[in-house]
Design a protein around this motif. Structure first.
Motif, mmCIF file in Angstrom:
data_model
loop_
_atom_site.group_PDB
_atom_site.id
_atom_site.type_symbol
_atom_site.label_atom_id
_atom_site.label_comp_id
_atom_site.label_asym_id
_atom_site.label_seq_id
_atom_site.Cartn_x
_atom_site.Cartn_y
_atom_site.Cartn_z
ATOM 1 N N ILE A 40 1.292 23.683 -18.031
ATOM 2 C CA ILE A 40 0.209 23.815 -17.061
ATOM 3 C C ILE A 40 -1.121 23.392 -17.663
ATOM 4 C CG2 ILE A 40 -1.119 25.478 -15.707
ATOM 5 C CD1 ILE A 40 1.482 24.794 -14.426
ATOM 6 N N GLY A 41 -1.367 23.794 -18.895
ATOM 7 C CA GLY A 41 -2.605 23.388 -19.566
ATOM 8 C C GLY A 41 -2.703 21.891 -19.705
ATOM 9 N N TRP A 42 -1.592 21.260 -20.101
ATOM 10 C CA TRP A 42 -1.583 19.795 -20.242
ATOM 11 C C TRP A 42 -1.806 19.132 -18.884
ATOM 12 C CZ3 TRP A 42 1.589 16.224 -17.855
ATOM 13 C CH2 TRP A 42 1.438 14.911 -18.299
ATOM 14 N N MET A 43 -1.204 19.681 -17.822
ATOM 15 C CA MET A 43 -1.351 19.102 -16.487
ATOM 16 C C MET A 43 -2.817 19.102 -16.063
ATOM 17 S SD MET A 43 0.578 20.232 -12.938
ATOM 18 C CE MET A 43 -0.543 21.589 -12.573
ATOM 19 N N VAL A 44 -3.535 20.203 -16.340
ATOM 20 C CA VAL A 44 -4.955 20.295 -15.986
ATOM 21 C C VAL A 44 -5.760 19.272 -16.780
ATOM 22 C CG1 VAL A 44 -7.002 21.772 -16.115
ATOM 23 C CG2 VAL A 44 -4.839 22.704 -15.267
ATOM 24 N N LEU A 45 -5.500 19.176 -18.064
ATOM 25 C CA LEU A 45 -6.241 18.233 -18.905
ATOM 26 C C LEU A 45 -5.949 16.786 -18.512
ATOM 27 C CD1 LEU A 45 -5.733 20.010 -22.335
ATOM 28 C CD2 LEU A 45 -7.904 19.701 -21.162
ATOM 29 N N ASP A 46 -4.687 16.497 -18.201
ATOM 30 C CA ASP A 46 -4.326 15.137 -17.799
ATOM 31 C C ASP A 46 -4.970 14.789 -16.462
ATOM 32 O OD1 ASP A 46 -2.405 12.751 -18.353
ATOM 33 O OD2 ASP A 46 -2.005 13.287 -16.268
ATOM 34 N N ALA A 47 -4.992 15.741 -15.537
ATOM 35 C CA ALA A 47 -5.606 15.488 -14.226
ATOM 36 C C ALA A 47 -7.104 15.247 -14.350
ATOM 37 C CB ALA A 47 -5.328 16.665 -13.293
ATOM 38 N N SER A 48 -7.738 15.869 -15.337
ATOM 39 C CA SER A 48 -9.188 15.686 -15.512
ATOM 40 C C SER A 48 -9.531 14.251 -15.909
ATOM 41 C CB SER A 48 -9.715 16.658 -16.568
ATOM 42 O OG SER A 48 -9.193 16.352 -17.855
ATOM 43 N N ARG A 49 -8.606 13.565 -16.561
ATOM 44 C CA ARG A 49 -8.857 12.168 -16.945
ATOM 45 C C ARG A 49 -8.936 11.242 -15.736
ATOM 46 N NH1 ARG A 49 -3.997 12.445 -21.332
ATOM 47 N NH2 ARG A 49 -4.994 13.870 -22.828
ATOM 48 N N TYR A 50 -8.304 11.637 -14.653
ATOM 49 C CA TYR A 50 -8.274 10.820 -13.445
ATOM 50 C C TYR A 50 -9.111 11.441 -12.320
ATOM 51 C CZ TYR A 50 -4.259 9.060 -16.034
ATOM 52 O OH TYR A 50 -3.433 8.552 -17.029
ATOM 53 N N LEU A 51 -9.936 12.434 -12.674
ATOM 54 C CA LEU A 51 -10.806 13.106 -11.712
ATOM 55 C C LEU A 51 -10.024 13.689 -10.540
ATOM 56 C CD1 LEU A 51 -13.859 10.665 -11.598
ATOM 57 C CD2 LEU A 51 -13.615 12.792 -12.912
ATOM 58 N N GLY A 111 -19.204 19.875 3.863
ATOM 59 C CA GLY A 111 -19.646 18.809 2.959
ATOM 60 C C GLY A 111 -20.831 19.187 2.095
ATOM 61 N N MET A 112 -20.960 20.468 1.779
ATOM 62 C CA MET A 112 -22.096 20.932 0.984
ATOM 63 C C MET A 112 -21.922 20.616 -0.502
ATOM 64 S SD MET A 112 -22.533 24.625 2.927
ATOM 65 C CE MET A 112 -23.862 25.173 1.873
ATOM 66 N N VAL A 113 -20.699 20.287 -0.896
ATOM 67 C CA VAL A 113 -20.423 19.935 -2.294
ATOM 68 C C VAL A 113 -19.601 18.655 -2.318
ATOM 69 C CG1 VAL A 113 -20.538 22.294 -3.209
ATOM 70 C CG2 VAL A 113 -18.391 21.428 -2.260
ATOM 71 N N ASP A 114 -19.680 17.939 -3.433
ATOM 72 C CA ASP A 114 -18.920 16.706 -3.599
ATOM 73 C C ASP A 114 -17.434 17.041 -3.719
ATOM 74 O OD1 ASP A 114 -17.779 14.312 -4.333
ATOM 75 O OD2 ASP A 114 -19.336 13.792 -5.792
ATOM 76 N N PRO A 115 -16.568 16.489 -2.866
ATOM 77 C CA PRO A 115 -15.128 16.799 -2.928
ATOM 78 C C PRO A 115 -14.468 16.372 -4.239
ATOM 79 C CG PRO A 115 -15.573 14.979 -1.411
ATOM 80 C CD PRO A 115 -16.902 15.578 -1.763
ATOM 81 N N LYS A 116 -15.091 15.434 -4.972
ATOM 82 C CA LYS A 116 -14.551 15.053 -6.270
ATOM 83 C C LYS A 116 -14.758 16.154 -7.310
ATOM 84 C CE LYS A 116 -15.106 10.057 -5.679
ATOM 85 N NZ LYS A 116 -15.760 8.824 -6.209
#
Length: 258
Positions: A210-221, A30-35
């Protein structure tokens, strides 16, 4: 040769294992935030889930396939055009003077600087994305071909003419083989530049990749999916580069040897 490479492979594997171990320890304690930094277990769980259920109506292989389709079409089209044009520019200064100012002007520009124009001209579908990747690939290949031609030793050319070689034989047996090592450097550089541009190409009006998947996932953390996408892009990037190196070793076995 294998004995020389063995210590390097051991160091490479050791580095990867150390990174994975540090990642596992820091997230487990737990040394870093899992989010922000997900655990290896959660990334693996995300991978299993996407393999079973997909992500936003597309399977993982469909996302990867969409990205590879855009990338490889642009890369091969750029290679087919940039190699002969670059060699011709190296041979003829007039051709070089005609094309070099255009290439040198857009080469340092960030891809997003002219991507908006491509969308206005070509639309939001794959045409604009492939064109963006094509431009990203074209310049490094062209520059490497021009540079390769210019630095050919005159002794090689003079010796070939001395034994009665024609211009066609000169190109096939002297000029082109001498340029091949630098051409492959340009191909590897172009592929790397295009892969980094791929995310930019998938930022606008894309629904897969894959690039779109990463960008889309970033919107939902969804950091687990972000890490998964980055890892997949890294692995596929290494595999593509190794593929070019494998072909280079078969076509240019004399590289680095006197």
């Amino acid at each position: 040769m294998n004995k020389k490479n063995k210590p390097e492979k051991i160091l490479t594997i050791g580095t990867i294992l150390v990174i994975l171990l540090i990642w596992f320890i820091t997230t487990t304690l737990g040394m870093v935030d899992p989010k922000l930094v997900p655990s290896p277990q959660s990334v693996w769980a995300a991978f299993v889930d996407i393999m079973k259920s997909g992500y936003k109506n597309y399977t993982l292989m469909q996302h990867l396939g969409a990205s590879m389709e855009r990338l490889l079409i642009a890369f091969f089209c750029a290679a087919l055009l940039a190699i002969p044009l670059g060699l011709a520019s190296g041979y003829n200064s007039k051709i070089r003077g005609l094309f070099e100012p255009i290439i040198e002007f857009y080469r340092p520009l960030p891809p997003l600087a002219y991507y908006t124009l491509l969308i206005l001209w070509l639309g939001i579908e794959n045409e604009s994305k492939i064109t963006l990747l094509f431009l990203a690939c074209f310049a490094p290949i062209y520059v490497s071909c021009v540079s390769a031609f210019i630095k050919i030793k005159e002794d090689y050319i003079n010796n070939a003419y001395t034994v009665g070689a024609s211009k066609f034989q000169m190109f096939i047996y002297v000029i082109f083989p001498a340029c091949l090592p630098d051409i492959f450097i340009g191909l590897r550089t172009a592929l790397g530049v295009a892969y980094t541009t791929l995310v930019s190409a998938e930022m606008v009006a894309a629904k897969s990749g894959i690039g779109w998947m990463v960008l889309d996932a970033s919107r939902y953390l969804r950091s687990d999916i972000i890490f998964l996408g980055i890892i997949i892009m890294g692995i596929t990037g290494i595999l593509l580069d190794k593929s070019i190196q494998f072909i280079e070793q078969r076509i240019v076995p004399w590289k680095g040897k006197e």
